[in-house]
Write an enzyme that holds these catalytic residues in place. Structure first.
Site, PDB file in Angstrom:
ATOM      1  CB  CYS A 141      86.747 -61.257  70.392  1.00  0.00           C
ATOM      2  SG  CYS A 141      85.562 -62.604  70.543  1.00  0.00           S
ATOM      3  CB  CYS A 161      83.897 -62.561  74.930  1.00  0.00           C
ATOM      4  SG  CYS A 161      85.026 -63.797  74.264  1.00  0.00           S
ATOM      5  CG  ASP A 177      68.265 -19.508  80.135  1.00  0.00           C
ATOM      6  OD1 ASP A 177      67.174 -18.942  80.010  1.00  0.00           O
ATOM      7  OD2 ASP A 177      68.961 -19.448  81.165  1.00  0.00           O
TER       8      ASP A 177
END
Length: 768
Positions: free
Chosen positions: A24, A27, A457
């Site tokens: 989970c 952990c 640009d």
């Protein structure tokens, strides 16, 4: 993906480890905290990808990190895993394991076997407990015999992690599951052996939603112990399959490279593994073969299929002097390619590293989920104890109190909360890789939502950067041909697109050009040097006589770029160069406007040329004649005015501006320093990709927020229902597993992302 190691931007080493044993999000958070306590270590652990991204200084080793993870009760694979064969796909180190050596597939097999055996043992228990007509004499003892291996062997993964948590004085989702199973099976064991439920002819009522009534018979919870284990194991199996599917895009990306290349050495071809290639090697690529690494064509021409890497559906015709990228396919002609980048320096390898790093990171919205998960389990245990105490005190019925407490433990598992962000990020970044879009990190997703101004640009971004010399205008009394020869010789030493255009045309007309001495280039000003004892200078057309000045004004008004040449400080000629606007630029800018962005054209070119290009593509605001060093300052002024700015560029002179912007977007064909300074990298040099990248990023962020909403809403809504004793624990476990599957399934929808149609109806067909 197993462990890989690469240098980080600040000189530290970055290691990616595959983690096993996590069940989970709690952990993952525990491992992350443990690693971050080690001096010189900065770690991020991702539950969905089961990867840890760890930055180390020179005093720490990968082995020490693995040892720390194992000390916490989890597993971590060493580089290239165990038993897998390292292979360089297009130059990036990846693990192409056989199925037996693939840890993810091995885990899927183990989960599948455990689910099948658990189902065979559990179904008779569930049916016997739910249907009184099936409760024959001594049925409860058969149910106990079948449920015992489910509550012990099948549930052992939960008990094992819960025991590790207990030793570390922490809790996780497995703590809730283990407590629920132990409580249900323990109660049933006591009832059978000591509570009278083991008597012959015992029957048991069943209710799907409401609590069991006192006095209606003995109560066992064997079906609860079995159903919790069965449904959660089945949910984890489907979740593991979905997570593997979610990571399929990156695995596919890293596996498309060539494995061998035909190298020309001493006039003979020899097949070698791509891992043996070196920069400067010359390889032969025949029709149908995959180009092994990045390089330049030195002989031949062909159509090259870039679709697997950039998403471009139409092959591109390439010839001598053109750049080719590893992992693209040569279609119909023999090519001889001189390699420039091999191994970890190739575009494919860089994409793989960036995508993997992004998937291993955490978006800001996930930090909230992590904080909630850290305190959620203890709070749920407290709620379960309070629920048990409340019902026991108010009703005096131990059965009802026990049912409500077990339902709270089961329904509250925060698995969906832990999967909400990383699973969506995994699928979104994988889909981006398929479309030639590399998202550097998860925090970038938030930036794409906030920007309101996009600075473009001109050269190489809005235009193709393929400059062509249109005409040479010599000053009265000077020879046009001689001017082209001298200036072309000077520009042959320059890397600027305008210089290359002049030099190319000069070589075409005059053949070999004279040598240049004392060459010097000044950013934004021009170049100068000595050619045949003449001082030659090329730069901005300033300080010219009125006749030449009028020609400059006229050509610039037509959208051309004009540079002037001085020979021995005498104005000699004007060189008129044109740069074609990309065919998709106008479409892309219309799409960007629809996304709520204000486009600005930023260029070092003269104001008239920049204005002509802007008018052609539909941009109203133009900032022209800006030196490279001033581009970042222009963006800073916009930010000071309260705008949130994205910058799109491709050249070395854009790097500082890309870093200054709130969101930097680099065209993938541009310079390395520009790509390094950016947040989003587009492998395909097409402005339409910018709109697609923003759309995908925003869609991923919406999916993450939707997942988090439903994960929170689920727990907030269902815990009170369970605490009120209105939910059977068996259904609670089914609902918990279903919530996780919903989050994963919702995330997988990103794998089918297609760019929405733009105002002209074209963008929907881009990079599909």
């Amino acid at each position: 993906m197993n462990a890989t190691e690469a240098p980080a931007l600040d000189g530290r080493r970055q290691v990616h480890l595959q983690i096993t044993g996590m069940t989970c999000a709690t952990c993952a958070l525990r491992i992350e905290k443990k690693l971050n306590r080690i001096p010189g270590v900065q770690a991020s652990v991702n539950y969905a990808t089961e990867n840890a991204s760890v930055q180390l200084d020179g005093e720490q080793s990968t082995e020490a990190i693995i040892a720390a993870i194992e000390a916490a009760g989890y597993g971590a694979s060493p580089p290239f895993g165990s038993g897998a064969t390292p292979h360089r796909a297009g130059g990036t180190a990846v693990t192409l394991s056989p199925d037996d050596a693939d840890p993810v597939l091995a885990r899927l097999r183990q989960l599948r076997q455990r689910v099948v055996l658990t189902a065979l043992l559990s179904l008779p228990v569930l049916l016997g407990s739910m249907i009184p007509a099936l409760q024959f004499r001594f049925w409860q003892w058969l149910a106990f015999a079948l449920a015992a291996p489910v509550a012990t062997w099948a549930a052992w993964p939960f008990h094992s992690v819960a025991a590790k948590n207990l030793r570390a004085a922490t809790t996780s989702m497995d703590t809730l599951i283990s407590l629920g199973v132990i409580a249900a099976f323990g109660w049933s064991t006591w009832a059978l052996f000591l509570g009278g439920a083991g008597e012959p002819g015992m029957t048991m009522p069943f209710s799907l939603t409401l609590q069991r009534s006192a006095g209606s018979g003995h109560h066992l919870y064997l079906e609860v112990a079995c159903s919790v284990v069965l449904f959660i194991l089945f949910g984890r199996y489907l979740e593991a399959r979905a997570k593997r599917r979610a990571g399929a895009a990156l695995r596919a990306l890293l596996s498309i490279g060539a494995r061998e290349a035909n190298v020309l050495r001493d006039g003979h071809e020899r097949a070698v593994a791509v891992s043996e290639l070196q920069p400067g090697d010359v390889i032969v690529v025949r029709p149908g073969e995959t180009i092994a690494a990045d390089g330049v064509i030195v002989q031949g021409s062909s159509a090259v299929d870039k679709s697997r890497l950039t998403g471009e559906s139409v092959p591109v015709e390439l010839g001598v002097g053109d750049v080719v990228i590893g992992a693209t396919i040569n279609l119909n002609g023999k090519l001889v390619v001189e390699l420039r980048r091999v191994g970890a320096d190739t575009v494919l390898a860089q994409m793989g590293r960036l995508v993997q790093a992004a998937q291993a990171g955490k978006a800001p919205v996930q930090r909230l989920a992590d904080r909630v998960s850290a305190v959620f389990v203890p709070v749920v245990i407290a709620i379960a104890l309070a629920t048990f105490g409340y019902w026991l005190t108010n009703s005096g019925n131990v059965t009802d109190a026990f049912t409500a407490a077990v339902a709270v433990l089961t329904i509250a598992c925060p698995c969906a909360l832990g999967l909400a962000t990383p699973t969506a990020l995994l699928v979104g970044t994988g889909r981006g890789a398929q479309l030639g879009i590399v998202i550097r990190g998860p925090e970038i997703l938030e930036s794409t939502r906030q920007i309101d101004t996009i600075v473009l640009d001109k050269t190489g971004t809005v235009t193709t950067a393929i400059m062509t010399l249109r005409e040479v205008l010599a000053a009265p009394g000077h020879d046009e041909s001689d001017a082209l020869r001298l200036v072309g010789a000077l520009e042959a030493a320059s890397e600027h697109p305008i210089g290359r255009a002049i030099a190319t045309e000069a070589q075409r007309r005059h053949g070999p050009l004279p040598d240049v001495e004392s060459f010097r280039a000044t950013a934004g000003a021009g170049v100068e040097g000595r050619v045949e004892d003449h001082h030659v200078r090329v730069g901005r057309p300033e300080g010219l006589d009125p006749a030449l000045g009028a020609l400059v004004t006229q050509r610039e008004a037509q959208g051309a770029t004009v540079v002037a040449a001085w020979i021995d400080e005498v104005p000699l000629a004007l060189f008129v160069v044109t740069d074609m606007v990309r065919p998709t630029s106008a479409t892309a800018i219309a799409t960007l406007r629809n996304l709520g962005l204000h486009p600005v054209l930023l260029s070092g070119d003269n104001a008239r040329t920049a204005a002509a290009v802007a008018a052609e593509v539909g941009i109203d605001e133009v900032i022209a004649e800006v030196l490279p060093a001033d581009k970042a300052a222009a963006i800073a002024r916009m930010q000071a005015a309260g705008k949130v700015v994205a910058m799109v560029g491709d050249g070395v002179n854009d790097a500082v501006a890309l870093a200054q912007a709130d969101l930097g977007i680099a065209m993938g064909a541009g310079a390395d320093v520009a790509i390094e300074a950016s947040d989003l990298t587009l492998v395909r040099s097409d402005l339409t990709s910018v709109a697609v990248a923003l759309q995908l990023s925003r869609r991923t962020l919406r999916t993450i927020k939707g997942n988090l909403f439903w994960a929170f809403a689920y727990n907030v809504a269902m815990i009170p229902v369970a605490a009120c004793n209105l939910l059977n624990p068996m259904l609670a476990s089914l609902a918990m597993a279903t919530s996780s599957l919903f989050v994963v399934s919702n995330s997988l929808r990103l794998g089918h992302f297609r760019p929405p149609a733009d105002p002209t109806g074209q963008a929907g067909r881009v990079m599909t």
